[in-house]
Enzyme design. Structure first.
Site, PDB file in Angstrom:
ATOM      1  N   ASN A 134       1.054  -0.973  -0.051  1.00 42.59           N
ATOM      2  CA  ASN A 134      -0.289  -0.273   0.100  1.00 42.59           C
ATOM      3  C   ASN A 134       0.474   1.584   0.029  1.00 42.59           C
ATOM      4  OD1 ASN A 134       0.474  -0.611   2.443  1.00 42.59           O
ATOM      5  ND2 ASN A 134      -1.282   0.601   3.598  1.00 42.59           N
TER       6      ASN A 134
ATOM      7  N   GLU B  78       4.135  -4.721  12.611  1.00 36.82           N
ATOM      8  CA  GLU B  78       2.974  -2.903  12.294  1.00 36.82           C
ATOM      9  C   GLU B  78       1.507  -4.207  10.935  1.00 36.82           C
ATOM     10  OE1 GLU B  78       0.321  -0.808  11.261  1.00 36.82           O
ATOM     11  OE2 GLU B  78       2.400   0.056   9.671  1.00 36.82           O
TER      12      GLU B  78
ATOM     13  N   CYS C 229      -2.700   0.554   6.143  1.00 35.31           N
ATOM     14  CA  CYS C 229      -3.455   0.223   8.029  1.00 35.31           C
ATOM     15  C   CYS C 229      -3.634   1.305   8.819  1.00 35.31           C
ATOM     16  CB  CYS C 229      -1.986   0.031   8.968  1.00 35.31           C
ATOM     17  SG  CYS C 229      -0.838  -0.118   7.495  1.00 35.31           S
TER      18      CYS C 229
ATOM     19  N   GLU D 126       7.534   2.400  14.321  1.00 37.92           N
ATOM     20  CA  GLU D 126       7.688   3.316  13.886  1.00 37.92           C
ATOM     21  C   GLU D 126       8.360   4.650  14.062  1.00 37.92           C
ATOM     22  OE1 GLU D 126       6.474   0.350  10.696  1.00 37.92           O
ATOM     23  OE2 GLU D 126       8.749   0.169  10.721  1.00 37.92           O
TER      24      GLU D 126
END
Ligand code: ADP
Ligand code: MG
Length: 497
Positions: free
Chosen positions: A168, A266, A300, A477
């Site tokens: 993505n 993640e 996400c 992150e």
């Protein structure tokens, strides 16, 4: 001589591809053909047609990348941090210089509108600028052991790091993992998603041209099972950064456990956007639209649930629907406002979720169907969709759809808003729209999510730590937090008196 985006776009539409796109793995500072000799195809989602082929990697290619990374480890890990930072800064400069090409390739490979891809390229450059500076700021501590002792700690690079990249945000996800890993002195092997392999390869080449020693950053392309699995299972790998779906994340964690390799996961989300009755409804409606329709909802951290005060429910949904119905669908390279989804598989998954919601009798107030580029009748599009009045326990409110599907969940008071917001297996991000400062921060305090946006969904940048709670994963992150993932602390205690 740098070419404009338009010249690449023209080339693509007249020839069906772009000349000189990368095909091979990038290992040890060179383009390396796949050990098996096998290639696979990458598709243009805006046309639903293959336009290029690339290396189908396997365990043998991973082994080569491990060798390259191992032999580069000492040189890179021992280089002065400021020298490492200078190389990262140079890479950022090259990313900006070559941004037209990178954005066109990103848009073509992923399907996303060119404007979004341009934003992603800027984000990738920012990641390298930010971690270039962070490389200089890595330091340890000293410990108060008393007059006769000396105690201190020092961060060390963890070693070879694996980066499993999703489709993505192919370039920006690669950058946000690779930049802090390099800043910390680690070596990198990245495995991009099989539908979007190209920009990670271009990034590895840019890093090499920026002065990164051969073998420090390697990219092996191919499928998850053939190329990804042997990488995360490899005993020489000391850290795995994985961004992707929950089931694959669980597999990766299990595989990494065999070698006691650390992981940063993640995963998915089902993030709420809470709109209180006193919110600025223009800002809220624009915010909600960006939150769920950017990248056709394949994010996400998409705001996929509108959790709205019942008193403004009707009015807000009406405003959102009116704006959504003006979004221009089209091929990403035609600078559309709304692009295709990344693959036929993803299109079918989204359609499945929406069909089942329809069968359960839920009210679809706009969209709800597959679509095509109105100019050509081609491509893997799903119309921007809104499902209203979705009960908290309905699968449409619980399962990550990863597409342009917004579910609306009205509430009567703040406590109910919070119950709805926290009532899924996920906890990645949350948005809040209100003009009540205290309410905003009460909700921010009580929401179970790794990151909260107030009055601007997706506010912030590389400076702000990002990651999830519950099934959304763990580890952070971005920000200085991210560098810590790639460091291990050595502490030393000495008697000196
Ligand atoms: P999707 O199902 O939408 O493709 P995934 O979460 O499976 O999403 O994919 C994210 C990334 O994980 C991709 O780069 C994919 O190739 C990779 N991947 C898939 N399976 C594995 C695996 N078993 N081990 C390592 N990587 C994998
Ligand atoms: Mg593609």
């Amino acid at each position: 001589m740098t070419r404009t985006a338009d010249s690449y776009i023209e080339e693509y539409f007249s020839s069906g591809t772009i000349a000189d796109l990368p095909r091979d793995h990038f290992i040890g500072g060179a383009w390396v053909a796949p050990a098996s000799g096998q290639m696979m195809e990458t598709f243009d989602p805006g046309k639903g047609r293959a336009y290029h082929s690339f290396a189908a990697g396997n365990a043998e290619d991973i082994e080569r990348a491990i060798k390259a990374a191992s032999s580069a480890e000492k040189e890179w890990g021992r280089m002065k941090p400021s020298a490492r930072g200078a190389i990262l800064a140079k890479a950022a400069e090259l990313i900006r210089k070559e941004s037209a090409y990178l954005a066109v390739v990103e848009s073509l490979d992923s399907g996303k509108p060119l404007g979004e891809a341009e934003g992603d390229v800027g984000g990738a450059a920012r990641a390298f600028e930010y971690y270039a500076a962070a490389a200089n700021a890595l330091q340890g501590e000293s410990f108060p052991l008393g007059h006769d002792y000396l105690g201190y700690s020092q961060p060390e690079p963890v070693g070879i790091t694996a980066h499993i990249i999703p489709w993505n945000f192919p370039l920006s996800t690669a950058a946000r993992g690779i930049a802090p890993a390099l800043a910390a002195g680690c070596t990198v092997i990245a495995k991009p998603a099989e539908t979007t392999p190209l920009t990670a390869l271009l990034l590895a080449d840019i890093l090499f041209r920026a002065g990164l020693p051969a073998g420090v950053c390697n990219v092996v392309t191919g499928t998850g099972p053939e190329a990804g699995a042997p990488l995360v299972k490899h005993r020489a790998v000391r850290h795995v950064t994985f961004t992707g779906s929950v089931p694959t994340g669980i597999n990766v964690m299990r595989e990494a456990a065999e070698n006691v390799t650390r992981v940063l996961l993640e995963l998915g989300g089902k993030s709420p956007v809470i709109v209180l009755a006193d919110a600025d409804l223009d800002a809220a409606s624009d915010g909600v639209i960006g939150a769920i329709y950017e990248n056709a909802g394949q994010i996400c951290s998409a705001g996929s649930r509108l959790v709205v005060d019942r008193r403004i429910h009707g009015e807000l949904v009406e405003r959102i629907v009116a704006k959504v119905e003006t979004l221009e669908l089209g091929h990403g390279l035609k600078r559309s406002q709304f692009g295709p989804v990344n693959s036929q598989l993803q299109l079918d998954r989204i359609a499945g979720h929406v069909d089942r919601a329809r069968e359960r009798g839920l009210s679809i107030v706009t969209g709800g169907n597959k679509a095509t580029d109105p100019a050509t009748g081609e491509g893997w599009f799903f119309a921007p969709t809104i499902i209203d009045n979705v009960p908290a326990d309905d699968p449409a409110a619980q399962e990550e759809i990863f597409g342009p599907v917004l579910v609306v969940q009205p509430f009567d008071d703040e406590a109910e808003a919070l119950d709805i917001a926290n009532g899924t297996a996920f906890g990645l991000v949350a948005g809040i729209y209100t003009s009540d400062f205290s309410a905003a921060h009460r909700l921010a305090r009580d929401i179970d999510a790794g990151q909260v946006f107030i009055n601007e969904y997706f506010a912030g940048g590389i400076e702000v730590p990002f990651g999830g709670n519950k099934h959304s994963g763990f580890g952070r992150e971005k920000g200085l937090e991210a560098v810590k993932a790639y460091c291990r602390i050595k502490s030393v205690a000495a008697r000196i008196g």
